[in-house]
Design a protein around this motif. Sequence first.
Motif, mmCIF file in Angstrom:
data_model
loop_
_atom_site.group_PDB
_atom_site.id
_atom_site.type_symbol
_atom_site.label_atom_id
_atom_site.label_comp_id
_atom_site.label_asym_id
_atom_site.label_seq_id
_atom_site.Cartn_x
_atom_site.Cartn_y
_atom_site.Cartn_z
ATOM 1 N N UNK A 99 -33.652 -3.458 23.738
ATOM 2 C CA UNK A 99 -34.552 -2.295 23.749
ATOM 3 C C UNK A 99 -35.944 -2.668 23.254
ATOM 4 N N UNK A 100 -36.417 -3.851 23.680
ATOM 5 C CA UNK A 100 -37.732 -4.352 23.285
ATOM 6 C C UNK A 100 -37.900 -4.453 21.776
ATOM 7 N N UNK A 101 -36.801 -4.780 21.086
ATOM 8 C CA UNK A 101 -36.866 -5.015 19.650
ATOM 9 C C UNK A 101 -36.382 -3.873 18.793
ATOM 10 N N UNK A 102 -35.970 -2.769 19.400
ATOM 11 C CA UNK A 102 -35.535 -1.608 18.620
ATOM 12 C C UNK A 102 -34.143 -1.793 18.022
ATOM 13 N N UNK A 103 -33.418 -2.794 18.509
ATOM 14 C CA UNK A 103 -32.066 -3.044 17.999
ATOM 15 C C UNK A 103 -31.828 -4.552 17.954
ATOM 16 N N UNK A 104 -31.310 -5.036 16.809
ATOM 17 C CA UNK A 104 -31.081 -6.466 16.601
ATOM 18 C C UNK A 104 -29.652 -6.651 16.106
ATOM 19 N N UNK A 105 -28.869 -7.458 16.830
ATOM 20 C CA UNK A 105 -27.455 -7.650 16.496
ATOM 21 C C UNK A 105 -27.130 -9.142 16.498
ATOM 22 N N UNK A 106 -26.541 -9.614 15.387
ATOM 23 C CA UNK A 106 -26.098 -10.998 15.303
ATOM 24 C C UNK A 106 -24.838 -11.225 16.144
ATOM 25 N N UNK A 107 -24.545 -12.489 16.384
ATOM 26 C CA UNK A 107 -23.391 -12.836 17.210
ATOM 27 C C UNK A 107 -22.071 -12.400 16.580
ATOM 28 N N UNK A 108 -22.044 -12.206 15.259
ATOM 29 C CA UNK A 108 -20.818 -11.745 14.602
ATOM 30 C C UNK A 108 -20.681 -10.229 14.610
ATOM 31 N N UNK A 109 -21.606 -9.541 15.307
ATOM 32 C CA UNK A 109 -21.555 -8.085 15.416
ATOM 33 C C UNK A 109 -22.341 -7.344 14.361
ATOM 34 N N UNK A 110 -22.924 -8.060 13.412
ATOM 35 C CA UNK A 110 -23.720 -7.416 12.368
ATOM 36 C C UNK A 110 -24.993 -6.814 12.951
ATOM 37 N N UNK A 111 -25.190 -5.516 12.741
ATOM 38 C CA UNK A 111 -26.420 -4.862 13.188
ATOM 39 C C UNK A 111 -27.478 -5.043 12.109
ATOM 40 N N UNK A 112 -28.484 -5.847 12.399
ATOM 41 C CA UNK A 112 -29.535 -6.127 11.427
ATOM 42 C C UNK A 112 -30.614 -5.065 11.429
ATOM 43 N N UNK A 113 -30.802 -4.413 12.573
ATOM 44 C CA UNK A 113 -31.911 -3.463 12.707
ATOM 45 C C UNK A 113 -31.589 -2.492 13.825
ATOM 46 N N UNK A 114 -31.850 -1.229 13.587
ATOM 47 C CA UNK A 114 -31.642 -0.203 14.598
ATOM 48 C C UNK A 114 -32.653 0.902 14.340
ATOM 49 N N UNK A 115 -33.652 0.998 15.190
ATOM 50 C CA UNK A 115 -34.758 1.925 14.963
ATOM 51 C C UNK A 115 -34.908 2.843 16.178
ATOM 52 N N UNK A 116 -34.399 4.054 16.057
ATOM 53 C CA UNK A 116 -34.487 5.030 17.150
ATOM 54 C C UNK A 116 -35.760 5.855 17.024
ATOM 55 N N UNK A 117 -36.168 6.442 18.134
ATOM 56 C CA UNK A 117 -37.309 7.357 18.133
ATOM 57 C C UNK A 117 -36.929 8.635 17.376
ATOM 58 N N UNK A 118 -37.797 9.098 16.512
ATOM 59 C CA UNK A 118 -37.519 10.309 15.743
ATOM 60 C C UNK A 118 -37.562 11.538 16.654
ATOM 61 N N UNK A 119 -36.951 12.626 16.203
ATOM 62 C CA UNK A 119 -36.973 13.865 16.987
ATOM 63 C C UNK A 119 -38.399 14.351 17.202
ATOM 64 N N UNK A 120 -39.234 14.245 16.185
ATOM 65 C CA UNK A 120 -40.621 14.707 16.337
ATOM 66 C C UNK A 120 -41.360 13.862 17.376
ATOM 67 N N UNK A 121 -41.091 12.559 17.395
ATOM 68 C CA UNK A 121 -41.726 11.690 18.388
ATOM 69 C C UNK A 121 -41.198 11.980 19.781
ATOM 70 N N UNK A 122 -39.887 12.235 19.894
ATOM 71 C CA UNK A 122 -39.313 12.588 21.189
ATOM 72 C C UNK A 122 -39.924 13.884 21.727
ATOM 73 N N UNK A 123 -40.164 14.855 20.842
ATOM 74 C CA UNK A 123 -40.833 16.092 21.269
ATOM 75 C C UNK A 123 -42.237 15.796 21.787
#
Length: 269
Positions: free
Chosen positions: A68-92
């Motif tokens: 997702x162009x850097x919005x989510x980062x996952x290691x090969x062992x399945x560890x989620x290092x980073x997950x940054x979703x768009x906020x509701x206010x930004x989606x509006x």
Amino acid sequence: MTIQLIATDLDGTFLKDDKKFNQELFREVLRELKAKQIEFTIATGVHQERINILFKNFLSERLNFVTNNGARVVRSDGTVLFSNALSQSTLHQIQYFLNHYSQRPNRGLVYSTDDTAYLPSNISIESNKRYFKYFKYVKKFTEVSEIKEPIYKVTMSWTNFDEQKFYRDARQFFNDDVHITETGTGAIDIVPARVNKAAGLKMLADSYAIDLSDVVAFGDGGNDLEMLRAVGMPYKMPDASVTGCFNEALSDNNHDGVLKTIQQLINIK
């Protein structure tokens, strides 16, 4: 430099134009990378479900993901290092801007989770059909407040439209509240502010105690630019739209350019 991690974009870079790749050669390269303890990373604008479909025969391999162009980062062992979703206010804000923009995205408009495509009810399903095979679920919505899952990006595209005008107009409207970039697939993504492949790749490298100076990266488009500038050994594809003082892969995406260049770099015999 000592190569410790290799990252590649997908569309126009690792994948051929038909979205396939040389699986036998890829498996050979992965074996050698594993033997040399070099991490392999898919760094792409697309979501995880699309990767799972394209790489279904390799999901048990040691693969890292910057999606997702850097919005989510996952290691090969399945560890989620980073997950940054768009906020509701930004989606509006995004929904308001697109609803009032002079040219509606007539080739598609998708609000994406990692496995679900949310389609605005006032957008033609027909224009989005090409996206459907890469999502587990497709859902319609009228207002973004109806969406209860994390949206990592909003993707849109047009037919016969000056996309540079959209970049200018959108950046003037949003200022620094979001990051607007190419998708690598002929569309435009809106992702959270300060999210890009370089930032995601740094988080991943840091988790392995790897310096970016010991990273190789391959890319071809505008959404790869930050990543290519950040690493010690950047490679662009021969027909890339991205410009800069980068190395060039041995051949293009239709002739296994990434894999052949990796072979040369790590001296596979």
